[in-house]
Design a protein around this motif. Structure first.
Motif, PDB file in Angstrom:
ATOM      1  N   GLN A 130       0.826  -1.208   0.000  1.00 46.88           N
ATOM      2  CA  GLN A 130       0.000   0.000   0.000  1.00 46.88           C
ATOM      3  C   GLN A 130       0.862   1.260   0.000  1.00 46.88           C
ATOM      4  N   LEU A 131       1.963   1.209   0.740  1.00 48.75           N
ATOM      5  CA  LEU A 131       2.851   2.356   0.790  1.00 48.75           C
ATOM      6  C   LEU A 131       3.579   2.541  -0.543  1.00 48.75           C
ATOM      7  N   ALA A 184      14.709   4.558 -14.017  1.00 45.00           N
ATOM      8  CA  ALA A 184      14.621   5.873 -13.374  1.00 45.00           C
ATOM      9  C   ALA A 184      13.318   6.004 -12.586  1.00 45.00           C
ATOM     10  N   GLU A 185      12.221   5.445 -13.118  1.00 46.72           N
ATOM     11  CA  GLU A 185      10.943   5.494 -12.409  1.00 46.72           C
ATOM     12  C   GLU A 185      10.984   4.616 -11.160  1.00 46.72           C
ATOM     13  N   VAL A 186      11.607   3.446 -11.283  1.00 47.63           N
ATOM     14  CA  VAL A 186      11.735   2.570 -10.116  1.00 47.63           C
ATOM     15  C   VAL A 186      12.502   3.290  -9.011  1.00 47.63           C
ATOM     16  N   ALA A 187      13.588   3.940  -9.381  1.00 44.33           N
ATOM     17  CA  ALA A 187      14.400   4.660  -8.393  1.00 44.33           C
ATOM     18  C   ALA A 187      13.597   5.777  -7.725  1.00 44.33           C
ATOM     19  N   ARG A 188      12.770   6.481  -8.496  1.00 40.67           N
ATOM     20  CA  ARG A 188      11.957   7.558  -7.929  1.00 40.67           C
ATOM     21  C   ARG A 188      10.941   7.005  -6.930  1.00 40.67           C
ATOM     22  N   VAL A 189      10.257   5.925  -7.288  1.00 37.59           N
ATOM     23  CA  VAL A 189       9.274   5.329  -6.374  1.00 37.59           C
ATOM     24  C   VAL A 189       9.980   4.807  -5.125  1.00 37.59           C
ATOM     25  N   TYR A 190      11.136   4.172  -5.307  1.00 37.51           N
ATOM     26  CA  TYR A 190      11.930   3.653  -4.183  1.00 37.51           C
ATOM     27  C   TYR A 190      12.295   4.791  -3.222  1.00 37.51           C
ATOM     28  N   TYR A 193       9.138   5.999  -1.420  1.00 35.01           N
ATOM     29  CA  TYR A 193       8.718   4.984  -0.441  1.00 35.01           C
ATOM     30  C   TYR A 193       9.531   5.118   0.841  1.00 35.01           C
ATOM     31  N   GLU A 194      10.836   5.270   0.712  1.00 36.19           N
ATOM     32  CA  GLU A 194      11.693   5.412   1.889  1.00 36.19           C
ATOM     33  C   GLU A 194      11.358   6.689   2.652  1.00 36.19           C
TER      34      GLU A 194
END
Length: 806
Positions: A130-131, A184-190, A193-194
């Motif tokens: 969910q986060l 790049a999108e994965v890194a942004r979401v990661y 999330y943190e």
């Protein structure tokens, strides 16, 4: 010398340290007596590795060389840790800590947080999906359900490999990962999330490991305290450690070498979580003086099963393949593995169910049979086939046995009865036995000598209570002098160790979830190109991991092994599928890739029909589209096409089914499944031919229940004669297409009706996924390593969140 394995569930505790070594083979004894310095055990499937390492710990404790509280045994699943604690207790070595990496780290972090960090420890995030979804929304990135699951898994991979967002794109390219979105999108979401976790005072389970590593690195006083407590370490399934877990292990050791690791590189199947066999394969290089013991005597499987397993690995390539172990069966010969080709998936499921019924009729217990598949989406058609065959089953991934409400309630009632002196309900006034007392107590909560009709919560509750009754019977047989209080104490110890009793029912599980388990009979299904290896296995190493996954499936079988595939997904399909490349050179008539000629084995591939009459493509009766989904085929329409359900008829059919099931003493789904009743209430057949065309209604069920069903459809009472239009005109109703005479006779002998696919009775587990659903029989706790609920939903296990013991 041959190792012997006790048959009793309650073996006597060895009376001395030397007695602990009794029954071990020479290699297992070498493991058990190697108590000093680094030890590496290379253990093939079925060679008794858990037996060897638990006897090693118990021998050290009983000989006074190891103190129970100074030993930490680490494995990858709560189920495996519970089994290890149970075995150690039976060997007289209670008090040894056996935990998962996450569980051990969480306990240490909770204990040292006030001292090392100060303040209140952040809350644990139970589910991160969910986060992650919220993080995606904040980045203005729309994620569908599949992308959300994959991206969550990608974040976990980053954390266990200690990859920060800024380095993700490079790390993903270097390791050849198939990224769910642009790196790049994965890194942004990661990153987002943190940040969300920090803002809300949350940590996830990967943070538990990272924070524990950080505390041990930065606080020498804390590290010294941990090292003074734990001086000897045992790591099971060492081929599955991640770099982060290896770093934690090194900090626990603190430069000491009192370490025993156990693993098999050929069973590395969790690389998607960051697991790597490199630490196992490089153990001797890091510890030049290590004792290395190889366990290759296979006590689990027959020579025929072992030969197939060895042949499968014989074609493997890569680093892990270079270290493969050649197993040697220690069992008497058994039947050859059976290879079967089916025209379509429903036929494969029905054929498998037919074979299972044959095995049960021959005396094999349902709990000793498993159907294993590559992904959870394959389970539905097998649930339906087993339900139609009247075979109870369980889906791996249900809640832990001792956490079920009915089991906890039963424990309280039994404890109260024990304090009151036990139940006095015994025949002829004789002193009641422990099983009699347990039956008397549990009968007030839904247990009866016969199972209830139908499925769902009532059946699940009965199965749980029945498992307790069977456990009481085994306990009394092993300890005739025991009291009800002794049995309650045994339940408490098992609950603490998560050592659950077996639940009767055929197991349906993914290959990943089956790791570490074994059955008398195993059916490996859906073995086609694109499924095994899975379509997204692109690199050579990914394909080799798929081969190892099949190897794990093969080595789950003790005696009977079936391997099958279907040429098309649905009836009447094109039939363009090919058997898995991993079977080349192993199935009769095939050749290994790059060679000429057939396999070395004799016999031939069976051509299965599933006992079902062949039919062409099934078309939606509303829009005419070709149907392929099992549930839609059962309804004979698309799921989103308008329904003309007669709700009153449907309720009458359900009430009639309940009465029939009660009279027959069978679950309700053995009469007709819910999907079949829905189809009948929508189609409202006017004659036998129209009724027989509905999936789930065949010759035997038509003969047995047809008149009653047609009467209900006509608005009459069951048993009344409903005159069809053809009969009114004096015309004979054309016969429905039937099975062959041999198939019909076989069905009559087995008392079943082969039917088409559809939905079986299902429940929903804690994670809301198919693997968490407990169908006709509740499942036991899963056996998968620590990874996300989202990955587990696809692969057949549970997440690290559920595995860690709070």
């Amino acid at each position: 010398m041959t190792a012997t394995f006790p048959d009793s569930l309650f073996p006597a505790v060895p009376d001395s340290a030397d007695a602990v070594l009794d029954g071990l083979d020479p290699e297992q004894r070498a493991v058990a007596t190697a108590l000093h310095g680094p030890v590496c055990v290379l253990a093939g499937a079925g060679t008794g590795k858990t037996r060897a390492i638990t006897h090693r710990i118990a021998y050290g404790v009983r000989a006074g060389i190891l103190q129970p509280g100074s030993v930490l045994a680490v494995t990858f699943t709560a189920r495996a840790a519970g089994e290890m604690r149970g075995r150690l207790r039976q060997l007289g070595a209670g008090g040894v800590q056996a935990r998962t990496f996450h569980s051990a780290a969480l306990r240490q972090l909770q204990y040292f947080w006030p001292r090392a960090v100060g303040g209140e420890m952040p809350r644990l995030l139970e589910r991160k999906v969910q986060l992650v979804a919220e993080a995606g929304a904040r980045c203005r990135i729309r994620l569908d359900r599949s992308e959300l699951r994959d991206l969550t898994g990608e974040i976990e991979w980053c954390k266990v490999t200690q990859t920060v967002p800024e380095d993700y794109a490079v790390a993903a390219a270097k390791t050849g990962r198939d990224t769910p979105r642009d790196p790049a999108e994965v890194a942004r979401v990661y990153t987002t999330y943190e940040q969300l976790k920090r803002d809300r005072g949350l940590i996830d389970f990967e943070d538990v490991l990272l924070l524990t590593v950080g505390v041990l690195q930065d606080r020498p006083d804390v590290a010294d305290t941990v090292r003074s407590q734990y001086q000897h370490f045992v790591v099971d399934e060492y081929q599955d450690v991640s770099p982060l877990q290896q770093r934690l292990l090194e900090l626990w050791l603190g430069g000491r070498d009192s370490l025993c690791v156990v693993g098999d590189a050929s069973q590395t199947i969790y690389s998607f979580t960051g697991a790597t066999p490199d630490f196992l394969l490089g153990f001797r290089a890091r510890h030049p003086g290590a004792t290395v013991v190889k366990l290759v005597r296979d006590y689990r499987s027959t020579p025929q099963v072992v030969a197939l397993a060895n042949g499968l690995l014989g074609q493997a390539r890569g680093q892990a393949a270079a270290h493969r172990l050649e197993l040697v069966s220690q069992r008497d010969p058994g039947p050859d593995p059976v290879f079967t080709e089916y025209p379509d998936e429903p036929a494969e499921a029905e054929g498998t169910a037919r074979r299972i019924r044959d095995l049960i009729a021959s005396g094999v217990r349902p709990s000793e049979i498993a159907v294993l598949y590559r992904v959870n989406a394959q389970s539905e058609v097998y649930e339906q086939a087993l339900a139609d065959a009247g075979v109870p089953y369980q889906l791996r991934g249900a809640e832990r046995f001792f956490e079920r409400p009915e089991v906890r309630e039963a424990g309280l009632l039994l404890r109260g009865a024990a304090r009151a002196g036990g139940s006095s309900d015994a025949p002829d006034g004789a002193a009641p036995t422990v099983p009699e007392q347990v039956r008397a107590v549990l009968s007030s909560r839904g247990w009866a000598s016969e199972p209830p009709a139908g499925s769902g919560a009532v059946r699940d509750r009965w199965e749980s209570l029945a498992a307790l009754v069977r456990l009481a019977e085994d306990f009394a047989a092993a300890r005739p002098e025991a009291t009800l209080g002794d049995f309650v104490a045994e339940l408490d110890e098992r609950a603490n160790a998560q050592h659950a009793p077996a639940v009767e029912g055929v197991t349906l599980a993914s290959l990943h979830a089956a790791k570490g388990l074994e059955w008398d009979a195993v059916f490996l299904v859906g073995l086609t190109e694109g499924t095994l290896p899975i379509t997204y296995a692109k690199t050579d190493e990914q394909v080799e991991e798929e081969r190892r996954l099949l190897y794990v499936g093969v080595t789950r079988a003790r005696f009977h092994l079936g391997l099958s595939w279907a040429l098309s997904r649905s009836p009447g399909g094109r039939g363009g599928r090919r058997p898995s490349r991993f079977l080349d050179g192993l199935r009769p008539g095939s050749a290994a890739r790059g060679t000429r000629g057939g396999s070395a084995g004799g016999g031939a591939v069976e051509r299965g029909s599933g006992g079902r009459r062949r039919r062409g493509p099934v078309l939606c009766r509303v829009c005419g589209r070709t149907l392929s989904d099992p549930g839609e085929i059962k309804l004979m329409r698309c799921e989103d096409c308008p329904s003309d359900l007669d709700e009153g008829l449907y309720e009458r059919l359900r009430a009639w089914r309940s009465e029939q099931a009660k009279a027959l003493g069978q679950p309700a789904y053995c009469v007709f499944t819910d999907k079949t009743l829905l189809a009948i209430a929508e189609v409202r057949p006017e004659g036998e031919a129209e009724l027989a065309s509905i999936a789930g209604v065949g010759a035997r069920k038509l003969d047995r229940f047809g008149a009653d069903v047609l009467a209900l459809v006509a608005g009459l009472e069951p048993g009344a004669e409903a005159e069809t239009e053809a009969e009114a005109e004096g015309e004979a109703e054309p016969e429905a297409e039937t099975e062959t005479e041999a198939e019909a006779e076989a069905d009559a002998e087995r008392g079943r009706e082969p039917v088409a696919e559809g939905e079986g009775p299902q429940g929903e587990g804690p994670e809301g996924d198919a693997e968490g659903a407990a169908a006709a029989v509740p499942g036991a706790e899963p056996n998968t390593p620590d990874f996300t609920a989202e990955q587990a939903a696809e692969l057949g296990g549970k997440s690290s969140e559920e595995e860690a013991e709070k």
